[in-house]
Scaffold this motif. Sequence first.
Motif, PDB file in Angstrom:
ATOM      1  N   THR A  24       0.807  -1.219   0.000  1.00  0.00           N
ATOM      2  CA  THR A  24       0.000   0.000   0.000  1.00  0.00           C
ATOM      3  C   THR A  24       0.839   1.267   0.000  1.00  0.00           C
ATOM      4  O   THR A  24       0.502   2.250  -0.654  1.00  0.00           O
ATOM      5  CB  THR A  24      -0.936   0.016   1.236  1.00  0.00           C
ATOM      6  N   ILE A  25       1.941   1.253   0.722  1.00  0.00           N
ATOM      7  CA  ILE A  25       2.704   2.504   0.857  1.00  0.00           C
ATOM      8  C   ILE A  25       3.921   2.595  -0.052  1.00  0.00           C
ATOM      9  O   ILE A  25       4.610   3.595  -0.072  1.00  0.00           O
ATOM     10  CB  ILE A  25       3.141   2.745   2.325  1.00  0.00           C
ATOM     11  N   LYS A  26       4.144   1.540  -0.838  1.00  0.00           N
ATOM     12  CA  LYS A  26       5.327   1.497  -1.702  1.00  0.00           C
ATOM     13  C   LYS A  26       5.486   2.770  -2.547  1.00  0.00           C
ATOM     14  O   LYS A  26       6.566   3.335  -2.621  1.00  0.00           O
ATOM     15  CB  LYS A  26       5.271   0.270  -2.609  1.00  0.00           C
ATOM     16  N   LYS A  27       4.393   3.224  -3.151  1.00  0.00           N
ATOM     17  CA  LYS A  27       4.534   4.371  -4.060  1.00  0.00           C
ATOM     18  C   LYS A  27       4.790   5.697  -3.337  1.00  0.00           C
ATOM     19  O   LYS A  27       5.139   6.685  -3.960  1.00  0.00           O
ATOM     20  CB  LYS A  27       3.328   4.477  -4.995  1.00  0.00           C
ATOM     21  N   TYR A  28       4.638   5.698  -2.026  1.00  0.00           N
ATOM     22  CA  TYR A  28       4.905   6.915  -1.252  1.00  0.00           C
ATOM     23  C   TYR A  28       6.288   6.883  -0.611  1.00  0.00           C
ATOM     24  O   TYR A  28       6.666   7.798   0.097  1.00  0.00           O
ATOM     25  CB  TYR A  28       3.857   7.082  -0.146  1.00  0.00           C
ATOM     26  N   SER A  29       7.004   5.786  -0.833  1.00  0.00           N
ATOM     27  CA  SER A  29       8.251   5.633  -0.095  1.00  0.00           C
ATOM     28  C   SER A  29       9.469   5.616  -0.994  1.00  0.00           C
ATOM     29  O   SER A  29       9.409   5.210  -2.151  1.00  0.00           O
ATOM     30  CB  SER A  29       8.200   4.338   0.716  1.00  0.00           C
ATOM     31  N   LYS A  30      10.589   6.077  -0.428  1.00  0.00           N
ATOM     32  CA  LYS A  30      11.867   5.924  -1.125  1.00  0.00           C
ATOM     33  C   LYS A  30      12.594   4.712  -0.563  1.00  0.00           C
ATOM     34  O   LYS A  30      13.427   4.117  -1.213  1.00  0.00           O
ATOM     35  CB  LYS A  30      12.715   7.193  -0.987  1.00  0.00           C
TER      36      LYS A  30
END
Length: 124
Positions: A24-30
Amino acid sequence: SPIRKLKILIAEDDTISELFLNATIKKYSKEILNCKTGTEAVDICINNPDIDLIFMDVRMPEMDGYEATALIRQFNKEVIIVAQTAFVQSGIRETALKAGCNDYVSKPIAKRKLIEILHKYFEN
C-alpha cells in the motif's frame, strides 16, 4: 498536493499485515525497512535517524509497540509513529498517544485510512 517520498519503518510480526502495508505505501516511499519486534524497531531507529514514519504494531514479541515507542521518543521526537492494533478496546487511542504515538489505525487497515494519514502528516 503531493506527498514527498518517505523513509518508512514497518514494525509488524504478522506477515500478511506486513505485506499489505508494504504494497500500500510502496509508491509513497523511497525506502521501506521491516522488522518483527519492538527491540529491532528501536535499534533500526537509532541507526536510521532519517526515518520519516513508523507503523508500529502494538503486540509484538520481546517488547511491545508502546514500550518501543516510548524508547524511540527518548532520542527521536520528530518521527511520525502510527500505532496499529487488531484490538479495538476503549482507551487504546489514549494509551498509544501517551506512549508517544502520533496516531493509530485498527486492523484490518483500510487503504483509505492509510492514505489519509500520509496526507495529514506529509503533504507538502
